[in-house]
Design a protein around this motif. Structure first.
Motif, mmCIF file in Angstrom:
data_model
loop_
_atom_site.group_PDB
_atom_site.id
_atom_site.type_symbol
_atom_site.label_atom_id
_atom_site.label_comp_id
_atom_site.label_asym_id
_atom_site.label_seq_id
_atom_site.Cartn_x
_atom_site.Cartn_y
_atom_site.Cartn_z
ATOM 1 N N LEU A 11 6.307 10.376 -6.486
ATOM 2 C CA LEU A 11 6.818 9.269 -5.666
ATOM 3 C C LEU A 11 7.572 9.773 -4.434
ATOM 4 O O LEU A 11 7.394 9.247 -3.331
ATOM 5 C CB LEU A 11 7.749 8.385 -6.501
ATOM 6 C CG LEU A 11 7.093 7.214 -7.219
ATOM 7 C CD1 LEU A 11 8.036 6.619 -8.249
ATOM 8 C CD2 LEU A 11 6.694 6.130 -6.213
ATOM 9 N N VAL A 12 8.400 10.785 -4.629
ATOM 10 C CA VAL A 12 9.193 11.296 -3.501
ATOM 11 C C VAL A 12 8.257 11.834 -2.411
ATOM 12 O O VAL A 12 8.366 11.459 -1.237
ATOM 13 C CB VAL A 12 10.180 12.390 -3.964
ATOM 14 C CG1 VAL A 12 10.794 13.091 -2.765
ATOM 15 C CG2 VAL A 12 11.278 11.788 -4.829
ATOM 16 N N LYS A 15 6.262 9.030 -0.676
ATOM 17 C CA LYS A 15 7.033 8.220 0.266
ATOM 18 C C LYS A 15 7.329 9.008 1.540
ATOM 19 O O LYS A 15 7.281 8.473 2.654
ATOM 20 C CB LYS A 15 8.340 7.761 -0.397
ATOM 21 C CG LYS A 15 8.157 6.532 -1.262
ATOM 22 C CD LYS A 15 7.786 5.327 -0.406
ATOM 23 C CE LYS A 15 7.207 4.191 -1.200
ATOM 24 N NZ LYS A 15 6.424 3.262 -0.382
ATOM 25 N N LEU A 16 7.641 10.300 1.384
ATOM 26 C CA LEU A 16 7.953 11.122 2.562
ATOM 27 C C LEU A 16 6.730 11.272 3.460
ATOM 28 O O LEU A 16 6.787 11.053 4.669
ATOM 29 C CB LEU A 16 8.463 12.499 2.135
ATOM 30 C CG LEU A 16 9.891 12.541 1.591
ATOM 31 C CD1 LEU A 16 10.274 13.962 1.199
ATOM 32 C CD2 LEU A 16 10.876 11.999 2.628
ATOM 33 N N GLY A 18 4.110 9.363 3.456
ATOM 34 C CA GLY A 18 3.781 8.029 3.949
ATOM 35 C C GLY A 18 4.599 7.680 5.188
ATOM 36 O O GLY A 18 4.086 7.127 6.159
ATOM 37 N N GLU A 19 5.870 8.048 5.150
ATOM 38 C CA GLU A 19 6.755 7.788 6.285
ATOM 39 C C GLU A 19 6.260 8.527 7.530
ATOM 40 O O GLU A 19 6.178 7.957 8.622
ATOM 41 C CB GLU A 19 8.168 8.246 5.913
ATOM 42 C CG GLU A 19 9.173 8.235 7.046
ATOM 43 C CD GLU A 19 9.744 6.845 7.295
ATOM 44 O OE1 GLU A 19 9.694 6.030 6.367
ATOM 45 O OE2 GLU A 19 10.227 6.591 8.420
ATOM 46 N N GLU A 22 3.064 6.923 8.819
ATOM 47 C CA GLU A 22 3.370 5.623 9.408
ATOM 48 C C GLU A 22 3.983 5.793 10.801
ATOM 49 O O GLU A 22 3.638 5.080 11.739
ATOM 50 C CB GLU A 22 4.342 4.870 8.486
ATOM 51 C CG GLU A 22 4.696 3.477 8.942
ATOM 52 C CD GLU A 22 3.691 2.426 8.490
ATOM 53 O OE1 GLU A 22 2.908 2.717 7.575
ATOM 54 O OE2 GLU A 22 3.688 1.319 9.084
ATOM 55 N N ALA A 28 0.417 4.116 5.826
ATOM 56 C CA ALA A 28 1.155 5.010 4.944
ATOM 57 C C ALA A 28 0.312 5.497 3.775
ATOM 58 O O ALA A 28 0.583 6.560 3.203
ATOM 59 C CB ALA A 28 2.407 4.300 4.426
ATOM 60 N N GLU A 32 0.262 8.832 1.083
ATOM 61 C CA GLU A 32 0.393 8.710 -0.368
ATOM 62 C C GLU A 32 -0.770 9.413 -1.083
ATOM 63 O O GLU A 32 -0.566 10.158 -2.036
ATOM 64 C CB GLU A 32 0.474 7.226 -0.741
ATOM 65 C CG GLU A 32 1.725 6.578 -0.132
ATOM 66 C CD GLU A 32 1.817 5.071 -0.324
ATOM 67 O OE1 GLU A 32 2.815 4.486 0.092
ATOM 68 O OE2 GLU A 32 0.886 4.480 -0.899
ATOM 69 N N PHE A 268 4.867 -2.309 -3.402
ATOM 70 C CA PHE A 268 4.775 -1.262 -2.389
ATOM 71 C C PHE A 268 5.856 -0.211 -2.545
ATOM 72 O O PHE A 268 5.690 0.931 -2.121
ATOM 73 C CB PHE A 268 4.814 -1.881 -0.993
ATOM 74 C CG PHE A 268 3.574 -2.645 -0.682
ATOM 75 C CD1 PHE A 268 2.377 -1.981 -0.471
ATOM 76 C CD2 PHE A 268 3.577 -4.028 -0.645
ATOM 77 C CE1 PHE A 268 1.218 -2.675 -0.209
ATOM 78 C CE2 PHE A 268 2.420 -4.737 -0.381
ATOM 79 C CZ PHE A 268 1.234 -4.060 -0.176
ATOM 80 N N PHE A 270 6.963 0.940 -5.388
ATOM 81 C CA PHE A 270 6.874 1.724 -6.623
ATOM 82 C C PHE A 270 5.433 1.879 -7.099
ATOM 83 O O PHE A 270 4.817 2.928 -6.933
ATOM 84 C CB PHE A 270 7.738 1.060 -7.707
ATOM 85 C CG PHE A 270 8.008 1.924 -8.901
ATOM 86 C CD1 PHE A 270 8.950 2.933 -8.842
ATOM 87 C CD2 PHE A 270 7.306 1.733 -10.088
ATOM 88 C CE1 PHE A 270 9.193 3.740 -9.947
ATOM 89 C CE2 PHE A 270 7.546 2.532 -11.189
ATOM 90 C CZ PHE A 270 8.492 3.535 -11.112
ATOM 91 N N PHE A 271 4.850 0.808 -7.657
ATOM 92 C CA PHE A 271 3.573 0.962 -8.348
ATOM 93 C C PHE A 271 2.391 1.246 -7.422
ATOM 94 O O PHE A 271 1.533 2.054 -7.745
ATOM 95 C CB PHE A 271 3.282 -0.284 -9.188
ATOM 96 C CG PHE A 271 4.097 -0.357 -10.441
ATOM 97 C CD1 PHE A 271 3.823 0.484 -11.510
ATOM 98 C CD2 PHE A 271 5.139 -1.247 -10.563
ATOM 99 C CE1 PHE A 271 4.565 0.427 -12.674
ATOM 100 C CE2 PHE A 271 5.890 -1.314 -11.723
ATOM 101 C CZ PHE A 271 5.606 -0.474 -12.780
#
Lengths: 403, 403
Positions: A11-12, A15-16, A18-19, A22, A28, A32, A268, A270-271
């Motif tokens: 997840l970390v 998200k990083l 994805g950021e 984006e 994003a 992922e 968006f 989490f899952f």
């Protein structure tokens, strides 16, 4: 790495990345999926796609399609049904035929050739929908056409996979079973749009009277999971049930801003992220396969087949070259379903390990390239439609982007 | 039943029973635990506590404690530290001694007696906190005392379990290892309240600048999961890390109403419910054990030990008989940690199957009875403090209930 730690790390990183993606102006989801590729067997091999990740990932695709359903209007979706059916047909027939030709050209055995053709025919609902959401194009006629066509593709894909497996194991096709599968799918579709609609709307309305503050949220999620499970029992993809549930509950959920926000964060935040990252985990290719003479033609066919098929299929209904091309592009990403199909074929001994790896490479390329191409196509299409550059600043005459 | 279906059924029944219990005026958690008892080995045996349910359940207790942390003010929590330490000491020593006496009286072997004493000493943070939230008493001095004491109980419980296991397997106690475990726990506590606080607040502040709408939510959840995992690595319970993270981020999260709502729905609408239902799944007793001569004395000691210990421990600080009694009651529920401890002891061969079942029965009774008693105690305490009946209508003189 234990499962819990694996989830956190996945997840970390997702998200990083994805950021970063984006901020560069692309969806994003690329970051992922990238996180899954980095942490999965392709690169670091730290995290395996095990049964626990699979459940989280299934919940992810379910809530993603549920939310997509709530964003679409049922009326619009039904209006697009002929365009969707035609685009789905084009988007399956052309890649399938091209796949057969390709297999023949490279002298693959018949079952392997069939498997290549099927993998080329299946669209990833998840990738298409997420890309459309990110470009705020989901609730257009074009968006409805892509989503509807991707759903029908999925039904066709399930039937094709069934055919392939019975050809492999029984040497013959059980037409009766195939017909029943198709029939069940359409009965379910009809049910969800009629009696099912009434039942689900009643449940959600009841949940608002609950003594528990979080009951409306729980009911929404449970409706998504429950309808997904029923679709799964009928041999369809989980996500189709949840999508239809979202579609018939759309206004009830959209009108409750706090509920919609909570479901969006649940999904968006989490899952859904776990879902896309786990698509990356499913990928498994060796870099030296880039050198195989089959790789480039396969990827070319993967793009051409869907773009041409989707374009030809939707043009008579959309009557616009730009939109029809975007429909074709929107049907191009293969994703989790294609990966599962070729995994099944690998385990069944139909595919060699080398061909399996090349096919996963094809899937990844479509996932990573399509959002980039779609962005350009959407910008171009908006520009040509209005004659104004999208970045022409204040005082512009083009239509505002829907938000 | 497959895992996915199991999750759905568990959630649906837990929410329905929770609703019924809530309408009857008691905390919904009773219905949730009840759903687990009904679907688990005690009654229907439809759903097993497997590794996937365990992960969902762990996330549940983690986000529950994270949210509890955000509800408490750090200042208040630190003010209550002496009362909490004293209540924790009383709430461990008295039940432990009573447990030893009980084991001696019923002539159990020494290891079994120790195990009974330990199971009696461990408080369930989850049950206490949820009950306090439901009665809106979490952010009182009494609430801070209960939560703080339950946390310290957990640390003591881990040390006691380590002692028991090394007694069992090595016949001796490794005092060095125990001292290191205690030291690590306190270093972690200190770190979280100082440098850790700054780091977490910085991460959450950064996440607000993200290009992704859901990033603040994802960061909050990941902070909860990450700090929980670190606590777990240090030998503490997951929930302690998440609680401390919530505590130091409290104002940052409370000030963002939408974020708080999303986390609350994510927690109470999904994961926390699975946690409490899975406590019910962990229970496994045969009804005929109700007839054992050991059952009633054990349950009696379970209540008396914690109530007296918590009362005596907190009285010098709270200086109020009513509040001190409620602290004792609040420490009475045993839950998942006690269940895990006796499961470990069962697998290690320390406990017989019969004694194991009786102990799970004791745990269930404390879970189900304490919220009912606490409700009465809180009503009585409010009445005696203000001299006015709580239902005296408008114009009343009693303090308003905090919301």
């Amino acid at each position: 790495m234990d499962v819990f730690m694996g989830l956190i790390v996945l997840l970390v990183l997702a998200k990083l990345l994805g950021e970063l993606v984006e901020r560069a102006g692309y969806p994003a989801l690329l970051g992922e999926v990238g996180a899954g590729i980095v942490l999965g067997p392709t690169l670091l091999n730290w995290i395996a796609f095990d049964s626990t990740i699979e459940i989280f990932s299934n919940i992810g695709i379910i809530v993603l399609l549920f939310l997509s359903g709530t964003e679409l209007s049922l009326k619009f979706f039904l209006e697009a049904r002929y365009a969707a059916a035609s685009a789905a047909a084009g988007g399956v027939v052309i890649p399938f035929l091209l796949g057969l030709a390709l297999g023949y050209l490279f002298s693959f055995p018949i079952l392997e050739t069939l498997c290549i053709a099927i993998a080329l025919s299946i669209t990833s609902i998840g990738i298409s929908v997420r890309t459309l959401i990110d470009f705020r194009k989901l609730h257009t006629l074009m968006g409805s056409t892509i989503v509807g066509a991707a759903m029908l593709d999925d039904i066709i894909g399930i039937v094709l996979l069934g055919t392939l497996l019975s050809l492999t194991f029984q040497g013959t096709v059980d037409l009766g079973a195939e017909a029943i599968a198709l029939l069940l799918a359409f009965v379910f579709l009809l049910f969800m749009l009629t009696a099912g609609k009434q039942i689900l709307r009643w449940i959600l309305a009841q949940s608002r009277k609950s003594a528990l503050h979080e009951m409306t949220f729980s009911s929404s999620i449970l409706i998504a999971l429950g309808t997904a499970y029923i679709a799964h029992l009928l041999g369809l993809h989980f996500a189709i049930g949840a999508f239809l549930a979202g579609l018939v509950l759309g206004d009830q959920i959209r009108d409750d801003r706090m509920l919609l926000d909570s479901i969006a964060d649940f999904s968006f935040g989490f899952f859904v992220t776990i879902f896309f990252a786990s698509v990356g985990l499913l990928v498994q290719f060796q870099w030296e396969l880039l050198l195989s003479s089959f790789t480039l033609p396969l990827i070319l066919v993967a793009f051409l087949g869907k773009v041409i098929g989707g374009y030809l299929g939707s043009l008579p209904f959309l009557r616009d070259h730009g939109s029809s091309l975007i429909v074709g592009l929107g049907l191009t990403p293969r994703g989790e379903i294609a990966l599962v199909v070729i995994k099944v074929a690998l385990v069944a001994g139909i595919l060699t390990a080398a061909l399996y790896s090349i096919l996963t490479l094809m899937v990844v390329v479509t996932i990573l390239v399509v959002p980039v191409l779609m962005k350009q196509a959407i910008l171009l299409e908006e520009r040509s439609r209005t004659g104004v550059l999208p970045d022409s600043g204040p005082g512009q005459t083009r239509e505002p982007v829907h938000r």
